[in-house]
Design a protein around this motif. Structure first.
Motif, PDB file in Angstrom:
ATOM      1  N   TYR A  65       0.841  -1.215   0.000  1.00  0.00           N
ATOM      2  CA  TYR A  65       0.000   0.000   0.000  1.00  0.00           C
ATOM      3  C   TYR A  65       0.865   1.250   0.000  1.00  0.00           C
ATOM      4  N   ALA A  66       1.891   1.264   0.853  1.00  0.00           N
ATOM      5  CA  ALA A  66       2.764   2.433   0.928  1.00  0.00           C
ATOM      6  C   ALA A  66       3.501   2.654  -0.387  1.00  0.00           C
ATOM      7  N   MET A  67       3.977   1.584  -0.999  1.00  0.00           N
ATOM      8  CA  MET A  67       4.721   1.719  -2.251  1.00  0.00           C
ATOM      9  C   MET A  67       3.818   2.099  -3.412  1.00  0.00           C
ATOM     10  N   SER A  68       2.532   1.757  -3.322  1.00  0.00           N
ATOM     11  CA  SER A  68       1.610   2.022  -4.426  1.00  0.00           C
ATOM     12  C   SER A  68       0.946   3.389  -4.345  1.00  0.00           C
ATOM     13  N   PHE A  69       0.645   3.852  -3.137  1.00  0.00           N
ATOM     14  CA  PHE A  69      -0.205   5.043  -3.005  1.00  0.00           C
ATOM     15  C   PHE A  69       0.434   6.211  -2.254  1.00  0.00           C
TER      16      PHE A  69
END
Length: 227
Positions: free
Chosen positions: A35-39
């Motif tokens: 999630y952190a890497m995507s958004f």
């Protein structure tokens, strides 16, 4: 005729136990990191991505040795655990940690691909309607990422079943305690007259891996038709 010794059965059970535990322990962290890497945008994102993918390029023995330095009695984390009466090295917990570290990049990559394929308009619509980030995560992102979560979990489970290099460094090769199937196969293959027993465990390992892959393809195709 195929036959198993009690040590063989223990190795098969331990391999499955380690693979399940490593997958379940890693899954929440894998979702959070994906999630952190995507958004999210933050400083050091490129460095984090390099560190996440590092276990894919490092030899497993190197990973095991680094974990040994970290979790051993002289390591900063291992010293703290030892002072608290907690022993990790040369237990099955060490095998779980080794499998989790080695397989974590596969888990994150699969989930991240699924998250990045989500239509951004759906996320924007949920936020426009007043949904908090947690509500958007629970009702939009996670359901639409389920296929990637299942794929990553199955890949990590399969990778954990076959983990050898890091495991033998931090967990040892103790029959009935830390000896997984790959370690038992290594023992048989390096012992005179152990070829048949090694081949039997190889067939079991291959059968389990095939079952995981078939389950992965079946669930993926079902989800694809549902989408």
């Amino acid at each position: 005729m195929i036959s198993f010794t009690p040590a063989d059965i223990d190795a098969i059970r331990l391999s499955a136990r380690v693979a399940v535990a490593a997958t379940l322990v890693s899954l929440p962290f894998g979702v959070a990191v994906a999630y952190a890497m995507s958004f999210l945008s933050f400083r050091g994102k490129t460095l984090l991505e390099v560190l996440l993918n590092l276990p894919l390029t490092l030899p497993p023995v190197v990973i095991g040795y680094l974990l040994l330095l970290l979790l051993g009695k002289r390591g900063w984390l291992g010293g703290l655990l030892d002072a608290a009466g907690i022993r990790i090295i040369f237990t099955w917990y060490a095998a779980v940690i080794a499998s989790a570290v080695v397989g974590f990049p596969l888990l994150v990559r699969s989930i991240r691909i699924a998250m990045e394929s989500i239509d951004g308009r759906l996320i924007q619509a949920s936020r426009t309607l007043g949904a908090r980030w947690f509500d958007t995560l629970a009702t939009v992102i996670l359901p639409l990422s389920l296929r990637g979560i299942v794929a990553g979990s199955s890949l990590m489970f399969g990778r954990s079943l076959g983990e050898f290099g890091a495991t033998i460094i931090v967990a040892g090769n103790i029959p009935g305690a830390t000896q997984t199937m790959p370690l038992a196969i290594y023992d048989y293959a390096s012992s005179p007259g152990g070829e048949q027993a090694a081949l039997t465990l190889c067939l079991v390992s291959a059968g389990l891996s095939l079952a995981v892959l078939f389950l992965h393809e079946y669930v993926g195709s079902r989800m694809g038709r549902r989408d």
